[in-house]
Design a protein around this motif. Structure first.
Motif, PDB file in Angstrom:
ATOM      1  N   LYS A 113      16.148   6.119   1.953  1.00 28.87           N
ATOM      2  CA  LYS A 113      16.288   5.409   0.673  1.00 28.87           C
ATOM      3  C   LYS A 113      15.982   3.929   0.830  1.00 28.87           C
ATOM      4  N   GLN A 114      16.461   3.358   1.925  1.00 30.09           N
ATOM      5  CA  GLN A 114      16.235   1.922   2.192  1.00 30.09           C
ATOM      6  C   GLN A 114      14.738   1.632   2.329  1.00 30.09           C
ATOM      7  N   LEU A 115      14.033   2.467   3.099  1.00 33.58           N
ATOM      8  CA  LEU A 115      12.589   2.265   3.289  1.00 33.58           C
ATOM      9  C   LEU A 115      11.828   2.508   1.990  1.00 33.58           C
ATOM     10  N   PHE A 116      12.234   3.552   1.248  1.00 28.54           N
ATOM     11  CA  PHE A 116      11.536   3.869  -0.003  1.00 28.54           C
ATOM     12  C   PHE A 116      11.683   2.720  -1.002  1.00 28.54           C
ATOM     13  N   ASN A 117      12.900   2.186  -1.109  1.00 25.44           N
ATOM     14  CA  ASN A 117      13.127   1.070  -2.036  1.00 25.44           C
ATOM     15  C   ASN A 117      12.344  -0.171  -1.617  1.00 25.44           C
ATOM     16  N   GLY A 118      12.103  -0.295  -0.299  1.00 21.35           N
ATOM     17  CA  GLY A 118      11.348  -1.453   0.196  1.00 21.35           C
ATOM     18  C   GLY A 118       9.871  -1.403  -0.155  1.00 21.35           C
ATOM     19  N   LEU A 119       9.368  -0.202  -0.547  1.00 22.25           N
ATOM     20  CA  LEU A 119       7.946  -0.068  -0.877  1.00 22.25           C
ATOM     21  C   LEU A 119       7.555  -0.965  -2.048  1.00 22.25           C
ATOM     22  N   ARG A 120       8.500  -1.149  -2.989  1.00 14.85           N
ATOM     23  CA  ARG A 120       8.159  -1.954  -4.178  1.00 14.85           C
ATOM     24  C   ARG A 120       8.006  -3.436  -3.846  1.00 14.85           C
TER      25      ARG A 120
END
Length: 579
Positions: free
Chosen positions: A29-36
């Motif tokens: 979740k942390q990495l996915f949210n960092g994509l933005r």
């Protein structure tokens, strides 16, 4: 872990399994949210971060598969949570496609989205009584609408991927299911986003209906045509023909029409142009058997498609930023293509001196109110419109090979180019006015872009046909291939054509766009409804008309095509006029 159990009752190995799963879930979740937070432009900055994100999701997916029983009993893992992980992986593949333009990643996104539906991962979301467990105590009844929204968003994303893969039959099924889900959602929850979801439904329904002509099989079922570049549809170069070796490497596709049908920040024109700049994937078959395998780092050895940026209603600074990034990273012997589908901005007054900022251009987005394509704020007549891409704004980028397509009511502003740096430069410009019957269809996409995307669809549309039999379609397409070959020879054999056209002719995508442009220009010149010169496409530099758009051979072939479709009465035929 049930409410009656304490942590000490759970075997150490199973406790570690739950802990490891929670760690992977949080990390993903942390990495996915960092994509933005990653920059949307530039080819290199994002790749390592995407790689790390894929890696964690690969581990998470395999981990929940291997330890499903323990996670079910000790963690209370629900099917919608598995669906959420699969949906995130689908999103990763889709965004990887957007960043690389490799359609194979669209297939991977489709395989995950398809499996979610086939395995009914979200099925219990609407019915779940959501008994609160120790591990799940934050998910109280107040979060129920948010769970349903996850399901609705999944549907919207799945529909976008199916649209891009031309799976129109499936799209219609998904739209029906989404409609039922939205009805259920709005009846059960009094939320503020009801109108928003109704709008999503209206948009996708209009998008599906945007094609002006249906191709029908013998049983009256709609035959879905694909218009990506396919083997055999691009005329080959003649032996010994000297053309440029330039390759189309980057494309900016900009959509800023005030009233055009759109879905998910993709107008119909953008949707058509992005497919015109992609090759047909070899493996378009459904790949649900591969669901659960993640190999994003196995990139194709050779990039088949030019890299694309899709910009929906960008501001001037956004557009200029992306342009600069593309320009900076453009490889040697490569071309940058700029496609502008936008509302025209016209000059406020006439000046004695007319320079590259005196003809207007196309609209860029602004936060201020827009009234009929013009900002409400009054300006001094001597000042130029700020929220407009003027021809002069593109001058710095003509230091490298530049191919511009403008589909706008003020496209002719871009005729006023000066090739300052001697690099190859071509602008293909749409008509600026259309007959009323054509103009009435403009919300469903521009006729000019339709010609560049699928000439036969555009030809049928401009002749007022809304359906055609599959056999007639196939014969007409076969005849069009012959026309394409002849147009290619007209361009390469002309003694008076500007060399810029030939320098771009070595690239298959650009060759096909140029050939379709000539066909469009010739067809509209012969059509009886198109009477004004402003109703014909133009180009910079100008094409030699007698060798191309007014060639007697090409005119004869267009009349043959019209005869094949039984619409020859709509076209001027000089040979008949003489009798």
């Amino acid at each position: 872990m049930t409410g009656a159990e304490t942590e000490d009752d759970i075997p150490l190995g199973e406790r570690k399994t739950v802990t490891d799963f929670c760690y992977l879930l949080d990390k993903s979740k942390q990495l996915f949210n960092g994509l933005r937070d990653l920059p949307q432009y530039g080819h290199k900055q994002w790749q390592s971060y995407f790689g790390r994100t894929f890696d964690v999701y690969t581990k998470l997916w395999k981990f929940q598969q291997q330890h499903r029983q323990v996670l079910d009993s000790r963690y209370g893992l629900k099917r919608w949570q598995i669906g959420e992980v699969a949906s995130k992986i689908g999103q990763l593949y889709y965004h990887y496609y957007l960043r690389t333009s490799e359609t194979s990643y669209l297939n991977e996104a489709f395989s995950f989205y398809s499996a979610i539906r086939q395995r009914s991962y979200y099925f219990q979301v609407n019915k779940e009584d959501r008994a609160v467990t120790v591990m799940d105590e934050r998910q109280t009844s107040s979060s129920r609408p948010e769970l349903v929204v996850k399901k609705l968003r999944y549907y919207a994303r799945y529909i976008v991927v199916c649209l891009l893969l031309n799976k129109m039959d499936l799209v219609k099924v998904l739209v029906k299911e989404l409609s039922e889900e939205i009805d259920d959602y709005t009846q059960r929850f009094n939320t503020e986003d009801q109108l928003e979801w109704s709008l999503v439904l209206q948009e996708v329904a209009a998008f599906v209906e945007a094609d002006p002509v249906m191709v029908l099989n013998d049983n009256n079922a709609v035959f879905v045509t694909s218009n990506r570049l396919q083997e055999g549809c691009v005329p080959q170069l003649e032996q010994g023909m000297v053309v440029g070796q330039l390759i189309l490497a980057d494309a900016l596709i900009v959509g800023n029409c005030n009233s055009q049908v759109k879905f998910s920040e993709l107008t119909v024109d953008m949707f058509r142009m992005l497919q015109a700049l992609e090759r047909e994937p070899v493996n378009l078959a459904t790949q649900t058997s591969k669901q659960g395998t993640l190999e994003p780092n196995e990139k194709p050895a050779k990039r088949e498609n030019p890299h694309k940026y899709l910009l929906y209603k960008p501001t001037f600074s956004q557009l200029f930023t992306f342009l600069s990034a593309s320009f900076k990273e453009l490889p040697a012997n490569s071309v940058l293509l700029i496609y502008l589908s936008a509302t025209g901005v016209f000059p406020s007054g006439r000046l004695d001196y007319e320079g590259p900022y005196d003809f207007g251009g196309v609209l860029t987005n602004t936060n201020r109110d827009i009234v009929n394509g013009e900002t409400a704020q009054k300006r001094n007549q001597a000042q130029k419109e700020m929220h407009c891409l003027h021809p002069g704004d593109l001058f710095p980028f003509t230091r490298k090979p530049l191919f511009v397509i403008v589909d706008s009511s003020n496209s002719t502003a871009y005729k006023n180019f000066t090739n300052l740096f001697g690099q190859p430069l071509v602008c293909l410009l749409s008509p600026t006015i259309y007959p009323k019957s054509v103009q009435d269809q403009s919300q469903r996409g521009s006729l000019f872009t339709l010609f560049l995307y699928c000439p036969l669809l555009a030809f049928l549309s401009v002749c007022g046909l809304n359906s055609v039999r599959r056999g007639v379609w196939d014969r007409a397409q076969e005849f069009l291939l012959k026309i394409y070959r002849d147009i290619g020879q007209m361009i390469t054999r002309s003694r008076t054509i500007d060399q810029a056209f030939l320098q771009f002719f070595g690239d298959e995508f650009l060759r096909l766009l140029l050939i379709r442009f000539v066909f469009c220009s010739a067809a509209l010149r012969l059509h009886k409804l198109f009477r004004e010169s402003r109703s014909f496409p133009e180009s910079y530099p100008e094409l030699p008309k007698q060798d191309t758009v007014e060639s007697s051979l090409l005119q004869k072939q267009i009349l043959e095509l019209a005869s094949m479709l039984d619409v020859q009465n709509l076209f001027w035929d000089d040979s008949l006029e003489t009798y």
